[in-house]
Design an enzyme around this catalytic site. Structure first.
Site, PDB file in Angstrom:
ATOM      1  N   GLN A 179      30.773  -5.955  78.146  1.00 48.47           N
ATOM      2  CA  GLN A 179      30.166  -4.630  78.109  1.00 48.47           C
ATOM      3  C   GLN A 179      28.688  -4.759  78.463  1.00 48.47           C
ATOM      4  O   GLN A 179      28.098  -5.825  78.332  1.00 48.47           O
ATOM      5  CB  GLN A 179      30.321  -4.010  76.721  1.00 48.47           C
ATOM      6  CG  GLN A 179      31.756  -3.692  76.347  1.00 48.47           C
ATOM      7  CD  GLN A 179      31.860  -3.207  74.914  1.00 48.47           C
ATOM      8  OE1 GLN A 179      31.243  -3.764  74.016  1.00 48.47           O
ATOM      9  NE2 GLN A 179      32.661  -2.181  74.702  1.00 48.47           N
TER      10      GLN A 179
ATOM     11  N   VAL B 227      26.539  -4.484  71.738  1.00 46.09           N
ATOM     12  CA  VAL B 227      27.855  -4.257  72.324  1.00 46.09           C
ATOM     13  C   VAL B 227      28.821  -5.224  71.661  1.00 46.09           C
ATOM     14  O   VAL B 227      28.452  -6.324  71.261  1.00 46.09           O
ATOM     15  CB  VAL B 227      27.871  -4.419  73.867  1.00 46.09           C
ATOM     16  CG1 VAL B 227      27.145  -3.272  74.541  1.00 46.09           C
ATOM     17  CG2 VAL B 227      27.296  -5.748  74.295  1.00 46.09           C
ATOM     18  N   SER B 228      30.084  -4.795  71.561  1.00 43.17           N
ATOM     19  CA  SER B 228      31.083  -5.593  70.856  1.00 43.17           C
ATOM     20  C   SER B 228      31.606  -6.765  71.667  1.00 43.17           C
ATOM     21  O   SER B 228      32.016  -7.768  71.097  1.00 43.17           O
ATOM     22  CB  SER B 228      32.262  -4.711  70.448  1.00 43.17           C
ATOM     23  OG  SER B 228      31.809  -3.683  69.589  1.00 43.17           O
ATOM     24  N   THR B 229      31.632  -6.615  72.989  1.00 41.81           N
ATOM     25  CA  THR B 229      32.133  -7.705  73.827  1.00 41.81           C
ATOM     26  C   THR B 229      31.108  -8.043  74.890  1.00 41.81           C
ATOM     27  O   THR B 229      30.312  -7.198  75.300  1.00 41.81           O
ATOM     28  CB  THR B 229      33.463  -7.324  74.516  1.00 41.81           C
ATOM     29  OG1 THR B 229      33.240  -6.198  75.366  1.00 41.81           O
ATOM     30  CG2 THR B 229      34.542  -6.984  73.498  1.00 41.81           C
TER      31      THR B 229
END
Length: 183
Positions: free
Chosen positions: A13, A8-10
């Protein structure tokens, strides 16, 4: 052996959706990267690096979607070449891609290019939105720490010989804020 990869990018999330999808296809051993952009080459991510170190000839790396592996077509294709040389295949669950055959590698190349284009379109949209907001007079970024009266006070205190540290204490801000405002 089936080896799962989640990303996940952040950090806010959740990996749950990806984990559930991988568990449904029988994967119990997974590696993950949280808060890591897909634009970073897979081999440069700590979780993916550990997965690569673990992978052996005959293993299959399984990800939920191709964009979880990477959003840069060249990096994904280089990864596939490296995996192929090591006898490791890559498969995605929701895209239904497998590098086990030539057709799968072709489709993977096309989808990797689409993922890269999607990233570029998002970047262009954000840049256009920021530009349009600035043209409308919208202030972009964090609000100023000091209002105009405080800036005037900082200037007069500096003119009277006060140091940045003294001005910062008087205004309740950091020295760097004072230095930035007065420069």
């Amino acid at each position: 052996m089936l080896l799962g990869y989640l990303r996940v990018s952040t950090r806010d999330q959740s990996l749950d959706l990806q984990r559930d999808a991988l568990e449904r296809v029988g994967i119990t051993k997974t590696w993950s990267d949280e808060g890591v952009s897909g634009s970073i080459a897979p081999a440069e991510r700590p979780g993916f690096r550990a997965l690569l170190d673990h992978a052996r000839d005959g293993d299959e790396i399984v990800a939920w979607r191709l964009d979880r592996v990477g959003r840069n077509a060249a990096a994904v294709l280089a990864l596939v070449e490296d995996l192929d040389a090591r006898g490791v295949t890559l498969r995605t669950v929701s895209d239904g891609i497998s590098t086990a055959g030539s057709t799968g590698r072709l489709v993977l190349g096309i989808l990797a290019a689409v993922a890269e284009m999607e990233r570029e379109v998002i970047r262009e949209r954000v840049t256009a939105g920021v530009h349009a907001a600035r043209e409308r007079g919208t202030t972009i970024g964090r609000p100023s720490a000091l209002n105009s009266d405080q800036v005037d006070l900082a200037r007069s205190l500096r003119a009277s010989g006060k140091s940045y540290a003294q001005i910062a204490r008087a205004l309740g801000v950091g020295k760097s804020t004072v230095a930035r405002v007065l420069s």
